[in-house]
Every structure is written in C-alpha cells, then in structure tokens.
Design a protein around this motif. Structure first.
Motif, PDB file in Angstrom:
ATOM      1  N   GLU A  54       0.795  -1.220   0.000  1.00  0.00           N
ATOM      2  CA  GLU A  54       0.000   0.000   0.000  1.00  0.00           C
ATOM      3  C   GLU A  54       0.834   1.281   0.000  1.00  0.00           C
ATOM      4  N   GLU A  98      -3.275   7.270   0.662  1.00  0.00           N
ATOM      5  CA  GLU A  98      -4.707   7.507   0.473  1.00  0.00           C
ATOM      6  C   GLU A  98      -5.000   8.308  -0.792  1.00  0.00           C
ATOM      7  N   GLU A  99      -3.997   8.992  -1.330  1.00  0.00           N
ATOM      8  CA  GLU A  99      -4.177   9.791  -2.540  1.00  0.00           C
ATOM      9  C   GLU A  99      -4.159   8.935  -3.803  1.00  0.00           C
ATOM     10  N   ARG A 138      -5.592   6.166  -6.107  1.00  0.00           N
ATOM     11  CA  ARG A 138      -6.897   5.522  -6.296  1.00  0.00           C
ATOM     12  C   ARG A 138      -6.823   4.018  -6.501  1.00  0.00           C
ATOM     13  N   SER A 147      -5.876  -0.835  -2.277  1.00  0.00           N
ATOM     14  CA  SER A 147      -6.812  -1.368  -1.273  1.00  0.00           C
ATOM     15  C   SER A 147      -6.911  -0.474  -0.053  1.00  0.00           C
ATOM     16  N   HIS A 190      -8.234   2.176   0.206  1.00  0.00           N
ATOM     17  CA  HIS A 190      -9.581   2.749   0.214  1.00  0.00           C
ATOM     18  C   HIS A 190     -10.645   1.749   0.651  1.00  0.00           C
ATOM     19  N   SER A 191     -10.267   0.492   0.774  1.00  0.00           N
ATOM     20  CA  SER A 191     -11.212  -0.559   1.158  1.00  0.00           C
ATOM     21  C   SER A 191     -11.224  -0.810   2.652  1.00  0.00           C
TER      22      SER A 191
END
Length: 154
Positions: free
Chosen positions: A130, A143-144, A146, A149, A151-152
C-alpha cells in the motif's frame, strides 16, 4: 549440421499452505506498463474480484502500479490461486489489447508468489504494497492513490 533441441522443464507446482497468505505479483513483460489509465485499473479490479469470489480467495491488500500489481491473498486451496489468476490475466490482456489496439503478451511469464509465514511479515507486506505509490513518489500519501486497497479499509 546438427539441430539443437529445446528442452523445457515443467514449472514446479506452487507451494500453497492452508490459511497462509501469499504475496502475489503480476508484472508487465520487460517491466512495461500494464495500466495505461484509470479505466484499466478499474477493469483489473473488476476482473480480480469475480474469480477471487468464485474461488473463495481473500484479498487483503493490492496496489495497481503502472508496470506491476502486487497483491496479498489467501487462497483456500492450492488450485484456487492458479485458476483465479489465469482468469484475471487472460481477461485483462484481452481488455487491454482490444481497448488500445495492441496485440501480444502483456505479462512477464506467469504471476509470481511467495509465502507470508508470520503475522509480522504479513503486516510488512501489506505496508509495502500500500505504500508503493508513496515510495515511487507518485503521491505524498497512500490515500491519494486511487488504485489501492487502502480505500477498502473499514
């Protein structure tokens, strides 16, 4: 003039242990781009989701980088991973070739995988996956990005 013969050694079976995570990597041939745009990343996620659900494979982490896709997975049976990744690889290549008017192979051989044998190592692999876009200076924060994972997470 003698003809040399090519001898192919069959690939050894993958080592898959029950309830042991695997760090899996799909890499572009010669490290070439496998994701040209966000639509490609969305499509890969779609074609990854279905065979993983059908084969009861748990996807813990992923990031879709330009030239490779590292994944952290837990397959329930040894053959499940091979079946799912074959579907993912073939489906995505067909999509990319059609969409971008290209032909030929995309993947550098089959996918690679290695066992993740401890909780500590699993956490390290998850963080490695990540944080890949941050390490390669694509974004400042994971987090920037797209195609990840991150974002999951609940």
């Amino acid at each position: 003039m003698s003809r040399s013969r090519l001898h192919f050694t069959p690939r050894r079976p993958r080592l898959v242990l029950l309830h042991v995570l695997l760090h899996v990597i799909h890499r572009g041939v010669n490290r070439a781009a496998i994701f040209i745009d966000d639509e490609g990343r969305h499509h890969y996620r779609r074609v990854l989701r279905e065979p993983c659900l059908e084969n009861d494979i748990v996807v813990h982490a992923f990031v879709l980088m330009d030239n490779h896709a590292p994944l952290l997975l837990t397959p329930p049976r040894p053959e499940a991973l091979t079946v799912a990744m074959r579907v993912v690889g073939q489906s995505y290549v067909q999509f990319l070739n059609y969409r971008h008017g290209r032909t030929g192979t995309l993947w550098q051989g089959g996918f690679k995988s290695c066992l993740v044998e401890s909780d500590r190592y699993a956490l390290m692999v998850c963080r490695y996956i990540e944080l890949n876009p941050v390490r390669t200076v694509m974004v400042a924060l994971s987090e920037e990005y797209r195609g990840s994972s991150v974002h999951s997470r609940p």
